[in-house]
Design an enzyme around this catalytic site. Sequence first.
Site, PDB file in Angstrom:
ATOM      1  N   GLY A  11      60.834  53.889  33.602  1.00 44.61           N
ATOM      2  CA  GLY A  11      60.901  55.115  34.202  1.00 44.61           C
ATOM      3  C   GLY A  11      60.937  56.350  33.303  1.00 44.61           C
ATOM      4  CD  GLN A  12      61.579  62.458  33.799  1.00 48.25           C
ATOM      5  OE1 GLN A  12      62.170  62.414  34.946  1.00 48.25           O
ATOM      6  NE2 GLN A  12      61.240  63.464  33.186  1.00 48.25           N
ATOM      7  CG  ASP A  34      60.303  48.905  35.306  1.00 48.59           C
ATOM      8  OD1 ASP A  34      60.898  50.108  35.318  1.00 48.59           O
ATOM      9  OD2 ASP A  34      59.827  48.650  36.260  1.00 48.59           O
ATOM     10  CE1 TYR A 142      67.814  59.396  43.367  1.00 50.72           C
ATOM     11  CE2 TYR A 142      68.250  61.943  43.457  1.00 50.72           C
ATOM     12  CZ  TYR A 142      67.933  60.652  42.987  1.00 50.72           C
ATOM     13  OH  TYR A 142      68.303  60.667  41.556  1.00 50.72           O
TER      14      TYR A 142
HETATM   15  N1  SER Z   1      65.208  64.967  39.509  1.00 47.79           N
HETATM   16  C1  SER Z   1      65.813  64.292  40.625  1.00 47.79           C
HETATM   17  C2  SER Z   1      64.902  64.620  41.753  1.00 47.79           C
HETATM   18  O1  SER Z   1      64.105  65.412  41.993  1.00 47.79           O
HETATM   19  C3  SER Z   1      67.149  64.588  40.862  1.00 47.79           C
HETATM   20  O2  SER Z   1      68.085  63.597  40.565  1.00 47.79           O
HETATM   21  O3  SER Z   1      64.797  63.680  42.941  1.00 47.79           O
END
Ligand code: SER
Length: 315
Positions: A11-12, A34, A142
Site C-alpha cells: 500500500g501507499q 501483503d 473506517y
Molecule cells: N487518508 C485516509 C482516508 O482518506 C484518512 O486516514 O481515508
Amino acid sequence: MGKILVIGAAGQIGTELVLALEKEYGKSNVIASDVKPEPTVALRESNYLSLDVMNAEALDRVVKEYGVSEIFLLAALLSATAEKNPDFAWKLNMEGLFNVLNLARDKKIEKVFWPSSIAVFGPTTPKDMTPQCTIMEPTTVYGISKQSGEQWCNYYHRKYDVDVRSIRYPGLISYTSLPGGGTTDYAVDIFYHAKRSNRYTCFLSENTALPMMYMEDAIRATIQIMQSPKENIKIRTSYNLAGMSFTPKLLAEAIKERLPGFGINYATDFRQEIADSWPNSIDDQDAKNDWGWSMSYDLSATVKLMLENIDESLM
Ligand code: SER
C-alpha cells in the site's frame, strides 16, 4: 532484536515504510508482506511473502518461522472504499488488529505499530486545532473501526502490557505508490493530472480544509515513535499528528506557481460528506512533548517534490 514484519506492504504507506526500515535496520531484518501473491515493482528487491492478516494461523507460522519481534500492521480498507463495502472493511480492519494484538498478548512478538487516522473524529469534534482528547463521534465505517481499534490498543496495553504504538495519520502525500480508496486521495491525484493534462476535476469542494502530510514526515514519525523508550509513549490509544492544513484551492494555487497554465474545477461526490466530518487542522503537542515529533515539509516543499518526482506511468 528479531525481524520486522510489515503487513500491507504493497500500500501507499507500506511501500515507503519497508524501504525506510530496510535502510534503518538492513534488508535482511525486514519482511514485507501483503495479500497480493507477488511483490509490487517497488518491493521487487525486498524479502516478500504473501500473507493474509485475517489468517491467524498463517500469521503465527510466519512469526515463528522468521523470528519476528515487531509488526507494523498497515493492511486496512480506507474511508471511501470502506463505505462501499462496510462488512468487509469492519472484518479486515478489526480482525487483522486482533490477530496481531493477540500475538503480542501471548508474548510471541514484542512490539506493534498500528495506524489510526483523522477519521476517528466526527462532525461534533472541534474542527480547528483538534485536541488530542476531545469529542469523537465518527460517522464512517473506517472511522468507527479506527476509533474502536484505538480503544482495543489501549485495553491490550493496560490489561496485558502489550507495547502497541499508534499515530493518527492525516492525509498522506507521496509519489512512490498510489493511495487506495481514501478521501484525502485528491491531494495525490491532482499531481498526476497536473503533469499529464494541466487540469484536474476535484471531488472535494474548493474550501474543504483537511490535515495533510508529506510521506517522508509520516515515515519518520512512524520510525521515531517505534524507537522511543517505552516510558515516553504515554498515550496508548493513538497520537494526534499534524503536518500542514490546506484546501483544494490552496493546493491548486501552489501548483499553479510552478505550472502556470494549471486549471482546476470541482465536481463533489460522496467523499465530500466524509471530508466535512473531519477536522481542518490538528493539535499535536503531545507527540512533540512525549517523543520529540516535529514536521519538516510544508505545502510549498511538498508541491515541489511531488512535481519533480511523480512517475506518470503509475497512473
Ligand atoms: N487518508 C485516509 C482516508 O482518506 C484518512 O486516514 O481515508
